[in-house]
Enzyme design. Structure first.
Site, PDB file in Angstrom:
ATOM      1  N   HIS A 160      -1.702  -0.490  -7.575  1.00  0.00           N
ATOM      2  CA  HIS A 160      -0.265  -0.218  -7.537  1.00  0.00           C
ATOM      3  C   HIS A 160       0.435  -1.247  -6.652  1.00  0.00           C
ATOM      4  CE1 HIS A 160      -1.573   3.749  -9.021  1.00  0.00           C
ATOM      5  NE2 HIS A 160      -0.356   3.851  -9.511  1.00  0.00           N
ATOM      6  N   LYS A 164       3.584   1.380  -2.284  1.00  0.00           N
ATOM      7  CA  LYS A 164       3.095   2.743  -2.525  1.00  0.00           C
ATOM      8  C   LYS A 164       2.326   3.230  -1.307  1.00  0.00           C
ATOM      9  CE  LYS A 164       0.559   5.605  -5.861  1.00  0.00           C
ATOM     10  NZ  LYS A 164       1.646   6.607  -5.985  1.00  0.00           N
TER      11      LYS A 164
END
Length: 274
Positions: A160, A164
């Protein structure tokens, strides 16, 4: 249906508002409209038209940090914020009989229990991932888990963007739970395996490990690798645009409506049978 969106300064909150306004302009039957836009406490964007904030046309919905002021303006609340904020919104919705769509990740066992108890009074669609592809992937993994004994190792790799916060991702945990037949299990970090910005996670009593990468602007990638001597089976999902999660959340809100009570996921919404 009137929708409230929380966390309007976040990636998902902002994208959801943009999508609602964009869809409103082309809807014939007004399946859903933006009813409220909610920011964190004492946010400096309070009072701004939500449409203006997301660089769209004005919609007459002004951003607020006080949900009590707009509780009469929406039917379903969509929440992609942080665990503590989500719990506050769950409590509010139970007290005010409002249904919810929850996409917040990083929820602890105790927080998940709160959601489960709340679903006896209101309708909640909760998912760590609102993409159709991931929902189908989880269905496929139901079959893979039945033949996992034929593989030496099973590993989950998730990547990600570097903003995040939760590691590993909620989707990676969900994938592992499907393979293990254990719902909402904890993940243990083996600090000895941390290197080059990559953290490797795994339960201490089995061989399924989660490898998490945070880099650049990756929207989301999840792979399940089933390996044995001389061969590897890989099931992979890549998200190229955040809009797939937005559309999944909006579809869930419309499906849930005001009347349903219970705890649901995207599989219930999509009615996928495999």
């Amino acid at each position: 249906m009137r929708l409230a969106v929380t966390g309007v300064t976040g990636r998902m909150g902002k994208s959801i508002i943009q999508r609602i306004i964009q869809t409103q302009a082309h809807q014939v039957d007004n399946k859903f409209i933006l009813g409220a836009a909610i920011a964190r406490d004492r946010s400096d964007i309070c009072g701004i038209d939500a449409g203006t904030f997301v660089q769209s046309s004005k919609v007459g919905v002004f951003i607020t940090d006080n949900i009590e002021l707009v509780k009469g303006d929406f039917d379903v609340l969509i929440d992609f914020t942080a665990p503590e904020s989500t719990m506050n919104y769950v409590n509010f919705c139970v007290m005010n009989n409002k249904n919810m769509v929850i996409g917040t990740t990083g929820l602890s066992k105790s927080y998940l229990s709160v959601i489960e108890r709340a679903s006896s009074k209101i309708g909640i669609v909760y998912s760590a991932n609102f993409s159709v592809g991931i929902t189908i992937m989880l269905k496929l993994l139901n079959s893979v888990s039945k033949i996992s004994r034929y593989f030496v190792n099973i590993d989950i790799v998730e990547s990600h963007h570097n903003k995040k916060k939760d590691i590993p991702s909620g989707t990676a945990l969900l994938i592992r739970n499907v393979v293990e037949y254990n719902q909402f299990s904890d993940c243990v970090c083996n600090e000895d395996l941390v290197s080059n910005g990559e953290k490797k996670y795994g339960k201490l009593d089995n061989d399924i490990k989660i490898h998490s990468i945070r880099a650049g602007d990756i929207v989301g990638e999840h792979s399940v690798l089933c390996t044995s001597i001389g061969e590897r089976l890989e099931i992979k999902h890549q998200a190229f645009n955040r809009i797939i999660f937005v559309d999944g959340a909006l579809r869930s809100a419309v499906w849930l409506g005001c009347a349903k009570i219970g705890l649901f996921d995207l599989n219930n919404v999509l009615k996928i049978n495999m």
